[in-house]
Every structure is written in structure tokens, then in C-alpha cells.
Design a protein around this motif. Sequence first.
Motif, PDB file in Angstrom:
ATOM      1  N   ILE A 164     -29.421  63.067 -23.736  1.00 41.36           N
ATOM      2  CA  ILE A 164     -30.170  63.798 -24.765  1.00 41.36           C
ATOM      3  C   ILE A 164     -29.421  63.760 -26.090  1.00 41.36           C
ATOM      4  O   ILE A 164     -30.009  63.482 -27.146  1.00 41.36           O
ATOM      5  CB  ILE A 164     -30.417  65.254 -24.323  1.00 41.36           C
ATOM      6  N   PHE A 165     -28.114  64.037 -26.044  1.00 36.86           N
ATOM      7  CA  PHE A 165     -27.323  64.067 -27.271  1.00 36.86           C
ATOM      8  C   PHE A 165     -27.329  62.707 -27.973  1.00 36.86           C
ATOM      9  O   PHE A 165     -27.553  62.621 -29.182  1.00 36.86           O
ATOM     10  CB  PHE A 165     -25.880  64.473 -26.971  1.00 36.86           C
ATOM     11  N   LEU A 214     -31.562  59.500 -33.831  1.00 35.68           N
ATOM     12  CA  LEU A 214     -32.722  59.788 -34.683  1.00 35.68           C
ATOM     13  C   LEU A 214     -32.336  60.495 -35.982  1.00 35.68           C
ATOM     14  O   LEU A 214     -33.135  60.538 -36.927  1.00 35.68           O
ATOM     15  CB  LEU A 214     -33.724  60.669 -33.923  1.00 35.68           C
ATOM     16  N   LEU A 215     -31.123  61.060 -36.030  1.00 37.49           N
ATOM     17  CA  LEU A 215     -30.722  61.888 -37.172  1.00 37.49           C
ATOM     18  C   LEU A 215     -30.204  61.047 -38.341  1.00 37.49           C
ATOM     19  O   LEU A 215     -29.344  60.186 -38.163  1.00 37.49           O
ATOM     20  CB  LEU A 215     -29.631  62.878 -36.754  1.00 37.49           C
ATOM     21  N   THR A 270     -30.043  64.697 -43.022  1.00 43.79           N
ATOM     22  CA  THR A 270     -30.478  65.790 -42.159  1.00 43.79           C
ATOM     23  C   THR A 270     -29.275  66.517 -41.564  1.00 43.79           C
ATOM     24  O   THR A 270     -29.276  67.746 -41.453  1.00 43.79           O
ATOM     25  CB  THR A 270     -31.374  65.253 -41.024  1.00 43.79           C
ATOM     26  N   ARG A 271     -28.242  65.777 -41.207  1.00 45.11           N
ATOM     27  CA  ARG A 271     -27.031  66.407 -40.655  1.00 45.11           C
ATOM     28  C   ARG A 271     -26.403  67.336 -41.695  1.00 45.11           C
ATOM     29  O   ARG A 271     -25.943  68.428 -41.358  1.00 45.11           O
ATOM     30  CB  ARG A 271     -26.025  65.333 -40.242  1.00 45.11           C
ATOM     31  N   LYS A 272     -26.379  66.906 -42.948  1.00 44.06           N
ATOM     32  CA  LYS A 272     -25.800  67.747 -43.999  1.00 44.06           C
ATOM     33  C   LYS A 272     -26.609  69.033 -44.177  1.00 44.06           C
ATOM     34  O   LYS A 272     -26.043  70.111 -44.361  1.00 44.06           O
ATOM     35  CB  LYS A 272     -25.753  66.975 -45.318  1.00 44.06           C
ATOM     36  N   LYS A 273     -27.924  68.900 -44.113  1.00 45.80           N
ATOM     37  CA  LYS A 273     -28.780  70.080 -44.258  1.00 45.80           C
ATOM     38  C   LYS A 273     -28.566  71.048 -43.093  1.00 45.80           C
ATOM     39  O   LYS A 273     -28.574  72.275 -43.286  1.00 45.80           O
ATOM     40  CB  LYS A 273     -30.242  69.658 -44.335  1.00 45.80           C
ATOM     41  N   LEU A 274     -28.373  70.524 -41.894  1.00 48.31           N
ATOM     42  CA  LEU A 274     -28.105  71.387 -40.727  1.00 48.31           C
ATOM     43  C   LEU A 274     -26.754  72.079 -40.877  1.00 48.31           C
ATOM     44  O   LEU A 274     -26.608  73.252 -40.520  1.00 48.31           O
ATOM     45  CB  LEU A 274     -28.139  70.559 -39.439  1.00 48.31           C
ATOM     46  N   LEU A 324     -18.538  73.924 -31.838  1.00 53.40           N
ATOM     47  CA  LEU A 324     -19.101  72.972 -30.881  1.00 53.40           C
ATOM     48  C   LEU A 324     -18.925  71.538 -31.377  1.00 53.40           C
ATOM     49  O   LEU A 324     -18.785  71.281 -32.573  1.00 53.40           O
ATOM     50  CB  LEU A 324     -20.596  73.247 -30.679  1.00 53.40           C
ATOM     51  N   LYS A 325     -18.956  70.587 -30.442  1.00 56.12           N
ATOM     52  CA  LYS A 325     -18.975  69.187 -30.825  1.00 56.12           C
ATOM     53  C   LYS A 325     -20.234  68.914 -31.626  1.00 56.12           C
ATOM     54  O   LYS A 325     -21.283  69.530 -31.394  1.00 56.12           O
ATOM     55  CB  LYS A 325     -18.938  68.291 -29.585  1.00 56.12           C
ATOM     56  N   SER A 326     -20.154  67.990 -32.557  1.00 56.08           N
ATOM     57  CA  SER A 326     -21.262  67.768 -33.488  1.00 56.08           C
ATOM     58  C   SER A 326     -22.571  67.457 -32.777  1.00 56.08           C
ATOM     59  O   SER A 326     -23.624  68.007 -33.135  1.00 56.08           O
ATOM     60  CB  SER A 326     -20.910  66.630 -34.450  1.00 56.08           C
ATOM     61  N   GLU A 327     -22.536  66.583 -31.737  1.00 62.91           N
ATOM     62  CA  GLU A 327     -23.785  66.233 -31.066  1.00 62.91           C
ATOM     63  C   GLU A 327     -24.393  67.430 -30.343  1.00 62.91           C
ATOM     64  O   GLU A 327     -25.623  67.594 -30.294  1.00 62.91           O
ATOM     65  CB  GLU A 327     -23.565  65.079 -30.078  1.00 62.91           C
ATOM     66  N   ASN A 328     -23.527  68.297 -29.812  1.00 67.27           N
ATOM     67  CA  ASN A 328     -24.003  69.518 -29.147  1.00 67.27           C
ATOM     68  C   ASN A 328     -24.590  70.483 -30.170  1.00 67.27           C
ATOM     69  O   ASN A 328     -25.665  71.058 -29.971  1.00 67.27           O
ATOM     70  CB  ASN A 328     -22.838  70.165 -28.398  1.00 67.27           C
TER      71      ASN A 328
END
Length: 304
Positions: free
Chosen positions: A163-164, A170-171, A175-179, A254-258
Motif C-alpha cells: 500500500i505504501f 502516485l504522490l 502534494t507531499r509539501k502540502k501534506l 512516523l516514516k514518510s510513507e506511513n
Amino acid sequence: MAKNFLQQQLVGGGQFSENDLAKIGSFRGKHNKLGFAYQLIFVRLLNCFPQQTPLEIIEEILLFAGLQLDIATENIKEYQKYQQHISRHQESIREYLGLGVFSEVISEQLAQFIFEKAQQFDHSSVLLGEAKQFLRVQKSLQPSEDTLARLVGTQKERARRFIFSTLMGLLRKSTRKKLDRLLIVQEGRPSKLQRLKNPAAEASTESFLSLVEKLEIIDDTRVMKLNLDWLNNNYQRSQSKYVHRCSVKRLRELKSENRYTALICFLRVLSGETIDQMVNMYSKLISKIYRGCQRKIDAEILKK
């Protein structure tokens, strides 16, 4: 193995049929009859045999077997002396019930089954229950609890990695920066994530606008544009609940993917919930306005 059985469970899984009684009656000696009957009920309830050395005893099962046969439960002590009888009876029960041993083929099938289920449910207890039910359907004896727990743990971790890795693919970087910005705590102000977590207040114009703001924050992250049709809704809700429980500090650790997976699931679930709240609140506000207007009309009519 600590087990407590309700009377309904014992009757449902341990009531002897005429064929059972005929099979039990073919053995000589009260201790053999009782021992065979005890193991027969044990397997039907737990889908595994009791440990042999020493013979594992669950009092409720032993008592229920003795009551049906009208044999004193003390006879089990004599039965425990004969290891070869116990082993032979287990093989006889396995053939009688048409049960297979936990083979490598069944293990591989179970592993794939749990891998798929772990993409829907994140709780080990639920996955263990699914694994046991799978083995019953396949008419395969269950391995030890430790073996089953290890298999579930391995496939659960495999599913999480799948899943991760799929979601991270897809990211976009933006989008990662916004999260990540959702977790920033500015001096004197809560993080955006905390504002998203805040429950909706009573129906009012201000509350409705705060719900609109939530949707704008979620939309700005672009997570609603991701195609997550492959990700089970149950899993998304589970991750959303996890984010609700976690502090911002804990999520940052948490780890980034998690972290990204949990946040994306949280935002997507929250978006649906927020829209439902807006529809409900809009209906309440319209009703409130209508009642207020009706009171004014009634008052004017009374004046006239």
C-alpha cells in the motif's frame, strides 16, 4: 490454552450425532471412549488437536463429553497414560472429519488470502479470525497459535509495504509539501491538521463557513485527485481513525510513507464526512430561517 466456552458453543459444536456415538462406542474401555470424545469436541470447536504431552485439558469440553457419554471425567487420567492411543485417536478423528493437515500448499493459499484481507483490515485480531475461518472452510487443521500469528504478522507487513509503495508512486512532490504543511504548528496558532480535526459546532453561519474552509484546505492538498479505487474503504477509515488519535508530534515521527498514507486516508474520509455535515447543517439553517420567518408572519397577522 485458556478458553472459556458458552453452553451454546458447546452444544452447537460438541453435540454428538448418532454416527459420533457409534464411532465412540467402537472403542474399548471408558477411558478410551472419553478420551476420543474429548478430542473430537476439541477439534470441532478449535480446529486443532490438544497438545499431547501432557494432554491439554479444557474442563468445559471434558465435562460436556463426559455428560453425553455418562462417563466420569476422572477416567481421562487413565487415558493420559497412553500416548500411542492419543496419537492414534487424533489420526482417526482427522480421517473421520475429513480434515487435512496444515500443508505447504495450504500455507501459501492462506498467506495470499491474509495479504488481500490485510489491505482491508489493519487489526491483527480481525486478521487472525479471518485466517481461522479460512482454514475451517478449506477443512484444514489449524497450526499453533504462534505459527498463525507469525503468518498474519508477515502478510500484514507485506500488505502495508504494498500500500505504501503504491501510494507513494502516485504522490507528486508538491502534494507531499502540502501534506507536510498540515503539521506545522505556528506560535499561538494550532496546526491546520488540528483545525481539520475540530468537530463541527452547532448549526450557524459561522459553523457552515468553517466546514467550507475545511473542504478548501483538503482540496488544496490535491489528494482528492488521486485515484484510490484500489484501496479498500475499510482500510482508509482505519487510517483516518489513527490520525484522529495521533498528535501532530507523533505523526511527524512516523516514516514518510506511513505518514503520507495515513494523512491521505484521513483527508479523503474527512472530505466525505464534511460534505455530509454541510448538507445536514444547511438543512437545519434553512429550517431555522423558515421558522423565524413564520413567527414574524404570525406576529404580523395577530397585529392585524
